[in-house]
Design a protein around this motif. Structure first.
Motif, mmCIF file in Angstrom:
data_model
loop_
_atom_site.group_PDB
_atom_site.id
_atom_site.type_symbol
_atom_site.label_atom_id
_atom_site.label_comp_id
_atom_site.label_asym_id
_atom_site.label_seq_id
_atom_site.Cartn_x
_atom_site.Cartn_y
_atom_site.Cartn_z
ATOM 1 N N HIS A 59 -11.810 101.234 -21.260
ATOM 2 C CA HIS A 59 -11.077 102.413 -20.784
ATOM 3 C C HIS A 59 -9.596 102.065 -20.740
ATOM 4 O O HIS A 59 -9.186 101.115 -20.058
ATOM 5 C CB HIS A 59 -11.569 102.818 -19.395
ATOM 6 N N LEU A 60 -8.782 102.822 -21.471
ATOM 7 C CA LEU A 60 -7.355 102.535 -21.572
ATOM 8 C C LEU A 60 -6.529 103.769 -21.212
ATOM 9 O O LEU A 60 -6.313 104.645 -22.042
ATOM 10 C CB LEU A 60 -7.010 102.077 -22.994
ATOM 11 N N PRO A 61 -6.052 103.849 -19.962
ATOM 12 C CA PRO A 61 -5.140 104.930 -19.604
ATOM 13 C C PRO A 61 -3.754 104.690 -20.209
ATOM 14 O O PRO A 61 -3.418 103.549 -20.533
ATOM 15 C CB PRO A 61 -5.098 104.862 -18.074
ATOM 16 N N ASN A 80 -0.417 102.552 -29.234
ATOM 17 C CA ASN A 80 0.356 103.795 -29.297
ATOM 18 C C ASN A 80 -0.485 104.952 -29.825
ATOM 19 O O ASN A 80 -0.063 105.716 -30.704
ATOM 20 C CB ASN A 80 1.612 103.601 -30.142
ATOM 21 N N ASN A 81 -1.691 105.062 -29.268
ATOM 22 C CA ASN A 81 -2.602 106.138 -29.630
ATOM 23 C C ASN A 81 -2.000 107.482 -29.243
ATOM 24 O O ASN A 81 -1.374 107.594 -28.195
ATOM 25 C CB ASN A 81 -3.934 105.933 -28.899
ATOM 26 N N PRO A 82 -2.167 108.513 -30.060
ATOM 27 C CA PRO A 82 -1.611 109.822 -29.700
ATOM 28 C C PRO A 82 -2.249 110.451 -28.465
ATOM 29 O O PRO A 82 -1.668 111.350 -27.860
ATOM 30 C CB PRO A 82 -1.869 110.678 -30.950
ATOM 31 N N VAL A 83 -3.438 109.977 -28.062
ATOM 32 C CA VAL A 83 -4.063 110.510 -26.850
ATOM 33 C C VAL A 83 -3.604 109.697 -25.646
ATOM 34 O O VAL A 83 -3.265 108.517 -25.766
ATOM 35 C CB VAL A 83 -5.610 110.477 -26.936
ATOM 36 N N ASP A 136 -12.274 103.973 -32.125
ATOM 37 C CA ASP A 136 -11.679 104.600 -33.315
ATOM 38 C C ASP A 136 -10.915 103.628 -34.202
ATOM 39 O O ASP A 136 -10.066 104.050 -35.002
ATOM 40 C CB ASP A 136 -10.749 105.754 -32.907
ATOM 41 N N VAL A 137 -11.197 102.335 -34.098
ATOM 42 C CA VAL A 137 -10.527 101.358 -34.968
ATOM 43 C C VAL A 137 -11.468 100.174 -35.172
ATOM 44 O O VAL A 137 -12.259 99.835 -34.290
ATOM 45 C CB VAL A 137 -9.187 100.890 -34.346
ATOM 46 N N LYS A 138 -11.401 99.556 -36.352
ATOM 47 C CA LYS A 138 -12.258 98.390 -36.621
ATOM 48 C C LYS A 138 -11.654 97.569 -37.741
ATOM 49 O O LYS A 138 -10.854 98.064 -38.546
ATOM 50 C CB LYS A 138 -13.681 98.816 -36.990
ATOM 51 N N SER A 139 -12.034 96.311 -37.792
ATOM 52 C CA SER A 139 -11.637 95.443 -38.897
ATOM 53 C C SER A 139 -12.808 95.306 -39.856
ATOM 54 O O SER A 139 -13.969 95.370 -39.445
ATOM 55 C CB SER A 139 -11.219 94.065 -38.381
ATOM 56 N N ARG A 164 0.718 101.957 -24.848
ATOM 57 C CA ARG A 164 0.227 100.589 -24.732
ATOM 58 C C ARG A 164 -0.300 100.036 -26.049
ATOM 59 O O ARG A 164 -0.676 100.793 -26.936
ATOM 60 C CB ARG A 164 -0.849 100.513 -23.642
ATOM 61 N N TRP A 165 -0.334 98.710 -26.106
ATOM 62 C CA TRP A 165 -0.774 97.999 -27.306
ATOM 63 C C TRP A 165 -1.881 97.023 -26.933
ATOM 64 O O TRP A 165 -1.771 96.297 -25.946
ATOM 65 C CB TRP A 165 0.395 97.246 -27.931
ATOM 66 N N VAL A 166 -2.946 97.014 -27.720
ATOM 67 C CA VAL A 166 -4.111 96.166 -27.456
ATOM 68 C C VAL A 166 -4.230 95.109 -28.554
ATOM 69 O O VAL A 166 -4.159 95.438 -29.746
ATOM 70 C CB VAL A 166 -5.411 97.005 -27.427
ATOM 71 N N THR A 167 -4.398 93.866 -28.149
ATOM 72 C CA THR A 167 -4.654 92.788 -29.100
ATOM 73 C C THR A 167 -5.982 92.137 -28.740
ATOM 74 O O THR A 167 -6.191 91.713 -27.607
ATOM 75 C CB THR A 167 -3.538 91.728 -29.087
ATOM 76 N N LEU A 168 -6.861 92.082 -29.717
ATOM 77 C CA LEU A 168 -8.194 91.498 -29.567
ATOM 78 C C LEU A 168 -8.323 90.417 -30.631
ATOM 79 O O LEU A 168 -8.064 90.671 -31.808
ATOM 80 C CB LEU A 168 -9.257 92.585 -29.773
#
Length: 205
Positions: free
Chosen positions: A54-56, A87-90, A117-120, A61-65
């Motif tokens: 869950h990312l409010p 920087n998701n539009p939602v 909504d993203v994958k490698s 924000r930027w996520v690094t995995l």
């Protein structure tokens, strides 16, 4: 009566403050009964670590995995695999996030990461994961939902392989415990996450 009224207002204020303090924090929890994991198990594809994420304020924000790889007490200079997005539009982002290894005990192992909504794309592992006799994989967080502090690196899961005939259970949130298994020469993969307020395409430990 006036004192009771003031107490109610004060209590409501505390509750409101507590909620507002937590509402902006990203949270993550393990999702061990997900359809993703069931598919991997049913098809004997390998192993999968799946989480509810869950990312409010996802638009800011930027996520690094990424997955750090260790062998013979040394960390490989580059991550085994990495996924960076943000920087998701939602404004609020929710969904599955995780890491998978296809055929971990074979010569043609492949790894991949995914988020909402993203994958490698699956990547072939250039190093040998089949060294050692005993293997174990564990979630590094407990049953409760975990709050992620901005800028903090959190270990989410681990895969280990040892040449010995036994493997001890460790606390992956304890830095000394993690360092000890690395120094013992085990093959160790650590799935890590970091959430930041800024755009970033780099990882750090």
């Amino acid at each position: 009566m006036k004192k009771v009224y003031l107490s109610i207002i004060f209590l409501a204020g505390l509750i409101s403050t507590g909620c507002s303090a937590n509402i902006d924090h990203p949270t993550i929890s393990k999702n061990t009964e997900s359809a993703y994991e069931e598919t991997f198990n049913d098809l004997a594809l390998g192993m999968l670590f799946d989480f509810n994420f869950h990312l409010p304020e996802a638009d800011k924000r930027w996520v690094t995995l990424w997955v750090e790889s260790y062998s013979n007490g040394e960390r490989d200079p580059q991550p085994l695999t990495q996924l960076s997005y943000g920087n998701n539009p939602v404004e609020v982002e929710k969904g599955n996030l995780g890491f998978g290894i296809i055929n971990p005990d074979g010569e043609d192992s492949m790894v991949f990461l995914y988020g909402p909504d993203v994958k490698s794309a699956p990547e072939k592992v250039e190093r040998d994961l089949n060294q050692g006799l005993l293997a174990t994989w564990d979630y590094a967080i407990g049953e409760e939902e975990v709050e992620l502090e901005l800028g903090e690196t959190k270990i989410l899961a681990a895969y280990r392989k040892s040449a010995g005939n036994s493997m001890r259970t460790i606390d992956y949130q304890d830095e000394e415990s993690v360092t000890s298994i690395i120094e013992e020469g085990e093959t160790v993969l650590l799935l890590k996450i970091k959430v930041e307020e800024k755009e970033s395409e780099f990882y750090s430990n």
